[in-house]
Enzyme design. Structure first.
Site, mmCIF file in Angstrom:
data_model
loop_
_atom_site.group_PDB
_atom_site.id
_atom_site.type_symbol
_atom_site.label_atom_id
_atom_site.label_comp_id
_atom_site.label_asym_id
_atom_site.label_seq_id
_atom_site.Cartn_x
_atom_site.Cartn_y
_atom_site.Cartn_z
ATOM 1 N N ASP A 290 1.353 -5.368 8.009
ATOM 2 C CA ASP A 290 0.133 -4.566 7.896
ATOM 3 C C ASP A 290 -1.028 -5.539 7.681
ATOM 4 O OD1 ASP A 290 -2.012 -2.936 7.106
ATOM 5 O OD2 ASP A 290 -0.635 -1.381 6.411
ATOM 6 N N TYR B 116 -11.443 0.425 9.903
ATOM 7 C CA TYR B 116 -12.647 0.898 9.195
ATOM 8 C C TYR B 116 -13.011 0.043 7.990
ATOM 9 C CZ TYR B 116 -8.932 3.529 6.742
ATOM 10 O OH TYR B 116 -7.784 3.903 6.090
ATOM 11 N N LYS B 117 -12.214 -1.003 7.717
ATOM 12 C CA LYS B 117 -12.540 -1.895 6.596
ATOM 13 C C LYS B 117 -13.428 -3.022 7.114
ATOM 14 C CE LYS B 117 -8.517 -0.240 4.217
ATOM 15 N NZ LYS B 117 -7.049 -0.215 4.256
ATOM 16 N N ARG C 288 -12.100 -3.658 -8.135
ATOM 17 C CA ARG C 288 -12.014 -4.444 -6.896
ATOM 18 C C ARG C 288 -13.414 -4.692 -6.369
ATOM 19 N NH1 ARG C 288 -8.400 -2.188 -1.975
ATOM 20 N NH2 ARG C 288 -10.114 -0.704 -2.056
ATOM 21 N N PHE D 58 0.847 -1.190 0.000
ATOM 22 C CA PHE D 58 0.000 0.000 0.000
ATOM 23 C C PHE D 58 0.890 1.250 0.000
ATOM 24 C CE2 PHE D 58 -2.915 2.982 2.235
ATOM 25 C CZ PHE D 58 -4.017 2.859 1.391
#
Ligand SMILES: *Cc1c(COP(=O)(O)O)cnc(C)c1O
Length: 428
Positions: free
Chosen positions: A214, A239-240, A389, A137
């Protein structure tokens, strides 16, 4: 990662009625009702970017504001002060397979990565390499670059496969005894490729390097089991799949055997031993609490606790099984109905080798993603250069919702309904 009992092959869901059957027998079938669904016609396939709003969250935040902040004022800190550690414990034991006292919830993922990379670099002062991979990321790579520049270290970048991800063998020749610290994602944000945590950790251990993982796209979707995989340092997003809400504070995990020997380079009074003695000089608190910096965002933590509780209640084993089933459904649908429209699978084909989302490559992916939202009532997302995605969060998505989203995608592209979309439009 491959072979053995983990290689479960979920039955193929290849029609709307099969999707409805799967919903009827879904052990997690009650969970989608525990989320706010403002528009029942919308297919939300972006739970890997922002998890849906749990029904209990608004009430919980309102109570924190009205009763605690409004009513108790500063006295309410008595209940708030250990929120970062309490929520960390819930996450550790309910989601990460970690013991209590190993995890805190604070700051953003990027800031937590900075804190852990810095502390790990301090613990390897005679080494000069910070190892990253070329598919991580962006923010993680920027944090690593910044730290290396500050400290006069070298960033070494290992090339991994943009679809199948990192195999531990790819680290041969790169993960050597001059590496102080490495940082990788467990699940790739773009391809969903899953890395063999234990395999990479073993290699790092052998050369004396530390790895900061991560877990942003694994927490709440894929078992991490930090104990069994000998994972020593990790950060991740809430928050995912953890449905903590936009900008919810992130988590930070440190193996108990390591916590006392690492000192964060970002120091603040929340990480100070005997915080309210207001001592003149920094002295780190025992254990994980030393990685706190400043006053925690109480309202955001209150909201995040609701999501973490839901994930822990559902159980990571059941979430993983459903994640494999929904992603297999996408892959099966793509083979049958999307390949002829120019889509190619850009995630691992083996469900045991991927997380809970699927990437499809298409030269018009950006326009398709925008047209899905604006014209078809389907929310997926675009990732550069050409990836669509699809992230049907296993906790909040029904199989029928996913089926409808896939059918709308097929119909949109088959009819060319995306072709006149402004490709410069911003997509999140
Ligand atoms: C989402 C995500 C982040 C988010 O970082 P923030 O600092 O919380 O914005 C970081 N790393 C990865 C791999 C992610 O997927």
């Amino acid at each position: 990662v491959s072979g053995g009992p983990r290689e479960i092959r979920p039955r193929q869901i290849d029609s709307r009625s099969a999707a409805l059957d799967a919903d009827a027998t879904d052990p997690l079938g009650g969970f989608p009702d525990r989320f706010v669904v403002a528009d029942p016609s919308l297919c939300y396939l972006d739970g890997n970017s922002l998890g849906r709003l749990p029904r209990g969250a608004a009430e919980r935040v309102a109570d924190t504001i009205t009763r605690e902040w409004g009513g108790e004022l500063v006295e309410a800190w008595e209940g708030w002060i250990d929120l970062p550690v309490r929520l960390g414990d819930r996450l550790a034991t309910g989601v990460l397979g970690a013991p209590p006292g190993s995890t805190v919830v604070a700051d953003s993922t990027s800031v937590n990565l900075y804190k852990l990379l810095g502390a790990a670099l301090d613990a390897r002062p005679d080494r000069h390499v910070l190892l990253v991979d070329d598919d991580n990321f962006p923010s993680d790579r920027y944090v690593a670059e910044g730290l290396a520049r500050q400290r006069g270290l070298v960033v070494r970048e290992v090339a991994v496969d943009p679809v199948s991800g990192m195999d531990p063998d790819m680290l041969e020749g790169a993960l050597t005894d001059d590496v102080a610290v490495a940082t990788f994602s467990h699940v790739s944000y773009r391809s969903a490729a899953l890395v063999d945590l234990a395999g990479v950790n073993r290699r790092a251990e052998r050369v004396g390097a530390l790895v900061v993982w991560d877990l942003s796209h694994s927490a709440g979707a894929v078992p991490v089991d930090v104990m069994a995989t000998a994972t020593r340092l990790a950060v991740g997003c809430t928050y995912k799949y953890l449905c903590g809400g936009p900008g919810a504070p992130a988590f930070l995990y440190v193996d108990g055997a390591l916590a006392g020997s690492l000192t964060p380079s970002l120091r603040g009074w929340w990480g100070q031993r005997d915080q309210f003695a207001m001592g003149a000089h920094y002295e780190p608190a025992d254990g994980i609490a030393r990685f706190l910096v400043g006053t925690p965002p109480v309202l955001a933590l209150a909201a995040a606790e609701v999501g973490v509780d839901l994930v822990a209640e559902a159980g990571i084993g059941a979430l993983r099984a459903k994640g494999m089933a929904v992603t297999s459904m996408i892959v099966g649908f793509a083979d049958a109905h999307l390949a002829s429209l120019g889509f190619t699978l850009a995630s691992p084909r083996d469900p045991a080798r991927r997380g809970a989302h699927v990437s499809l490559a298409h030269p018009e992916a950006r326009r398709i993603s925008t047209a899905l939202r604006t014209r078809a009532g389907v929310v997926a997302d675009f990732r550069a250069p050409d990836r669509l995605r699809l992230g049907p969060a296993p906790l909040s998505t029904r199989y029928a919702e996913l089926w409808d989203g896939l059918e709308r995608l097929q119909a949109l592209v088959a009819s060319g309904g995306h072709l006149d979309v402004d490709a410069s439009a911003r997509v999140s």
